[in-house]
Scaffold this motif. Structure first.
Motif, PDB file in Angstrom:
ATOM      1  N   MET A   1      10.469  -1.880 -11.487  1.00  0.00           N
ATOM      2  CA  MET A   1      10.004  -2.366 -10.200  1.00  0.00           C
ATOM      3  C   MET A   1       9.339  -3.858 -10.484  1.00  0.00           C
ATOM      4  N   GLY A   2       9.316  -4.774  -9.610  1.00  0.00           N
ATOM      5  CA  GLY A   2       8.745  -5.982  -9.959  1.00  0.00           C
ATOM      6  C   GLY A   2       9.420  -7.005  -9.111  1.00  0.00           C
ATOM      7  N   ARG A   3       8.569  -8.391  -8.962  1.00  0.00           N
ATOM      8  CA  ARG A   3       9.004  -9.382  -8.103  1.00  0.00           C
ATOM      9  C   ARG A   3      10.166 -10.032  -8.755  1.00  0.00           C
ATOM     10  N   ASN A   4      11.080 -10.610  -7.906  1.00  0.00           N
ATOM     11  CA  ASN A   4      11.994 -11.439  -8.469  1.00  0.00           C
ATOM     12  C   ASN A   4      11.609 -12.374  -9.905  1.00  0.00           C
ATOM     13  N   GLY A   5      12.624 -12.359 -10.763  1.00  0.00           N
ATOM     14  CA  GLY A   5      12.198 -13.138 -11.892  1.00  0.00           C
ATOM     15  C   GLY A   5      11.457 -12.598 -13.001  1.00  0.00           C
ATOM     16  N   VAL A   6      10.927 -11.393 -12.811  1.00  0.00           N
ATOM     17  CA  VAL A   6       9.855 -10.966 -14.015  1.00  0.00           C
ATOM     18  C   VAL A   6      10.880 -10.221 -15.476  1.00  0.00           C
TER      19      VAL A   6
ATOM     20  N   GLN B   1      13.853  -2.636  -5.273  1.00  0.00           N
ATOM     21  CA  GLN B   1      13.057  -3.335  -4.660  1.00  0.00           C
ATOM     22  C   GLN B   1      12.443  -2.688  -3.320  1.00  0.00           C
ATOM     23  N   LYS B   2      13.408  -1.863  -2.914  1.00  0.00           N
ATOM     24  CA  LYS B   2      12.922  -1.231  -1.496  1.00  0.00           C
ATOM     25  C   LYS B   2      11.868  -0.157  -1.879  1.00  0.00           C
ATOM     26  N   LEU B   3      10.603  -0.244  -1.524  1.00  0.00           N
ATOM     27  CA  LEU B   3       9.928   1.002  -1.617  1.00  0.00           C
ATOM     28  C   LEU B   3       9.982   2.295  -1.183  1.00  0.00           C
ATOM     29  N   PRO B   4      10.336   2.333   0.101  1.00  0.00           N
ATOM     30  CA  PRO B   4      10.933   3.863   0.407  1.00  0.00           C
ATOM     31  C   PRO B   4      12.013   4.572  -0.245  1.00  0.00           C
TER      32      PRO B   4
ATOM     33  N   ASP C   1       3.375   8.497 -12.535  1.00  0.00           N
ATOM     34  CA  ASP C   1       4.293   9.038 -11.771  1.00  0.00           C
ATOM     35  C   ASP C   1       4.236   8.474 -10.435  1.00  0.00           C
ATOM     36  N   ILE C   2       5.450   8.607  -9.588  1.00  0.00           N
ATOM     37  CA  ILE C   2       5.745   7.751  -8.581  1.00  0.00           C
ATOM     38  C   ILE C   2       4.566   8.121  -7.294  1.00  0.00           C
ATOM     39  N   SER C   3       3.944   9.353  -7.554  1.00  0.00           N
ATOM     40  CA  SER C   3       2.683   9.374  -6.585  1.00  0.00           C
ATOM     41  C   SER C   3       1.479   8.673  -7.003  1.00  0.00           C
ATOM     42  N   GLU C   4       1.556   8.110  -8.002  1.00  0.00           N
ATOM     43  CA  GLU C   4       0.536   7.175  -8.451  1.00  0.00           C
ATOM     44  C   GLU C   4       0.819   5.724  -8.078  1.00  0.00           C
ATOM     45  N   LEU C   5       1.717   5.460  -7.596  1.00  0.00           N
ATOM     46  CA  LEU C   5       2.083   4.163  -7.039  1.00  0.00           C
ATOM     47  C   LEU C   5       1.286   3.643  -5.624  1.00  0.00           C
ATOM     48  N   SER C   6       0.218   2.914  -6.189  1.00  0.00           N
ATOM     49  CA  SER C   6      -1.006   2.778  -5.061  1.00  0.00           C
ATOM     50  C   SER C   6      -0.569   1.532  -4.217  1.00  0.00           C
ATOM     51  N   GLU C   7      -1.505   1.630  -3.206  1.00  0.00           N
ATOM     52  CA  GLU C   7      -1.460   0.231  -2.321  1.00  0.00           C
ATOM     53  C   GLU C   7      -1.982  -0.943  -3.280  1.00  0.00           C
ATOM     54  N   GLU C   8      -2.799  -0.660  -4.211  1.00  0.00           N
ATOM     55  CA  GLU C   8      -3.472  -1.757  -4.916  1.00  0.00           C
ATOM     56  C   GLU C   8      -2.419  -2.418  -5.819  1.00  0.00           C
ATOM     57  N   LEU C   9      -1.504  -1.438  -6.438  1.00  0.00           N
ATOM     58  CA  LEU C   9      -0.549  -1.976  -7.436  1.00  0.00           C
ATOM     59  C   LEU C   9       0.673  -2.616  -6.497  1.00  0.00           C
ATOM     60  N   ILE C  10       0.752  -2.176  -5.377  1.00  0.00           N
ATOM     61  CA  ILE C  10       2.091  -2.746  -4.576  1.00  0.00           C
ATOM     62  C   ILE C  10       1.458  -4.058  -4.149  1.00  0.00           C
ATOM     63  N   LYS C  11       0.326  -4.532  -3.602  1.00  0.00           N
ATOM     64  CA  LYS C  11      -0.163  -5.973  -3.476  1.00  0.00           C
ATOM     65  C   LYS C  11      -0.227  -6.691  -4.376  1.00  0.00           C
ATOM     66  N   GLU C  12      -0.676  -6.411  -5.661  1.00  0.00           N
ATOM     67  CA  GLU C  12      -0.637  -7.015  -6.786  1.00  0.00           C
ATOM     68  C   GLU C  12       0.506  -7.635  -7.381  1.00  0.00           C
ATOM     69  N   TYR C  13       1.516  -6.564  -7.457  1.00  0.00           N
ATOM     70  CA  TYR C  13       2.594  -6.738  -8.130  1.00  0.00           C
ATOM     71  C   TYR C  13       3.904  -7.041  -7.501  1.00  0.00           C
ATOM     72  N   LEU C  14       4.019  -6.183  -6.217  1.00  0.00           N
ATOM     73  CA  LEU C  14       5.094  -6.102  -5.549  1.00  0.00           C
ATOM     74  C   LEU C  14       5.293  -6.904  -4.383  1.00  0.00           C
ATOM     75  N   THR C  15       4.324  -7.161  -3.554  1.00  0.00           N
ATOM     76  CA  THR C  15       4.022  -7.817  -2.349  1.00  0.00           C
ATOM     77  C   THR C  15       4.532  -9.276  -2.539  1.00  0.00           C
ATOM     78  N   VAL C  16       5.419  -9.768  -1.723  1.00  0.00           N
ATOM     79  CA  VAL C  16       5.791 -11.150  -1.919  1.00  0.00           C
ATOM     80  C   VAL C  16       5.314 -12.167  -1.065  1.00  0.00           C
TER      81      VAL C  16
END
Length: 231
Positions: free
Chosen positions: A33-38, A191-194, A216-231
């Motif tokens: 996972m990661g934003r475009n261009g990483v 890219q699709k989280l669900p 583990d996918i269960s450890e994919l936290s909202e903090e990680l999502i906000k920092e590295y995945l949210t556009v």
């Protein structure tokens, strides 16, 4: 099954992958996972031998992957579904699938029946040209072609991109079936989280060509999502 260590890659003078490490556990589904261009697609292209590397190592089932050509990597047991599918539009569905037969170690000359069982639409359209299929059908064809190789590792680059929701659901179900019922190891960029949460056991997040978080996918936290995945 696949272990990459200290991988560095350049586009001209641009340093794109920086001492990257990745471990894909046998029998598991790992989502990259990661934003475009990483550097996600760049990493997959290096794994498949489509881009040269500057330094680093990769072990696939105990063998040094980077010692082999791109063609050899398929016959080692790696199926690859590239971004954009890259089917042959002027060839029929059957002809597209037959391309994968040449990489099989058992030299099978017939498309396995289970390909059509997984993707009934391919059986229905066996004589239709690839370019005449819908986007979702082309994606199913691309996955089917990769499975014809009889892979031990299936790599998919954004398999849900530009696909209608009902086919996204089907593709997710098929990935789960292959991974959890047959033990096929899967590495995918998504890219699709669900979708990622549905199919993956483990995740790896990339940022600026580096691996910044794994677990583990269960450890994919909202903090990680906000920092590295949210556009």
């Amino acid at each position: 099954m696949l272990t990459i260590e200290n991988l560095n890659q350049f586009y001209g003078e641009s340093h794109t992958l920086w001492d990257l490490n990745l471990h894909v556990e046998e029998g598991k589904c790992t989502v990259l996972m990661g934003r475009n261009g990483v550097g996600k697609t760049t990493l997959l292209s290096c794994i498949m031998g489509l881009l040269p590397i500057k330094s680093g190592s990769a072990q696939f089932m105990g063998q040094s992957l980077f010692d082999h050509s791109a063609e050899k990597r398929a016959s080692m047991g790696i199926g690859y579904v590239p971004q954009g599918r890259q089917i042959f539009p002027a060839m029929t569905v059957e002809e597209n699938l037959q391309i994968g037969l040449s990489a099989r170690q058992d030299k099978l000359k017939k498309i396995p029946d289970y390909i059509y069982e997984l993707f009934p639409v391919l059986k229905e359209m066996i004589n239709r040209r690839g370019g005449d299929l819908s986007g979702g059908q082309q994606q199913q064809l691309a996955i089917g072609r990769a499975l014809v190789v009889d892979p031990k590792l299936l790599i998919l680059d954004e398999p849900t991109e530009g696909i209608q929701p009902n086919v996204v659901q089907e593709i997710g179900d098929i990935i789960c079936k292959l991974n959890r019922e047959t033990g096929l190891t899967v590495l995918l960029v998504e890219q699709k989280l669900p979708f990622a949460r549905k199919v993956a056991d483990n995740f790896c997040i990339m940022e600026r060509g580096k691996n910044v978080a794994t677990g583990d996918i269960s450890e994919l936290s909202e903090e990680l999502i906000k920092e590295y995945l949210t556009v």
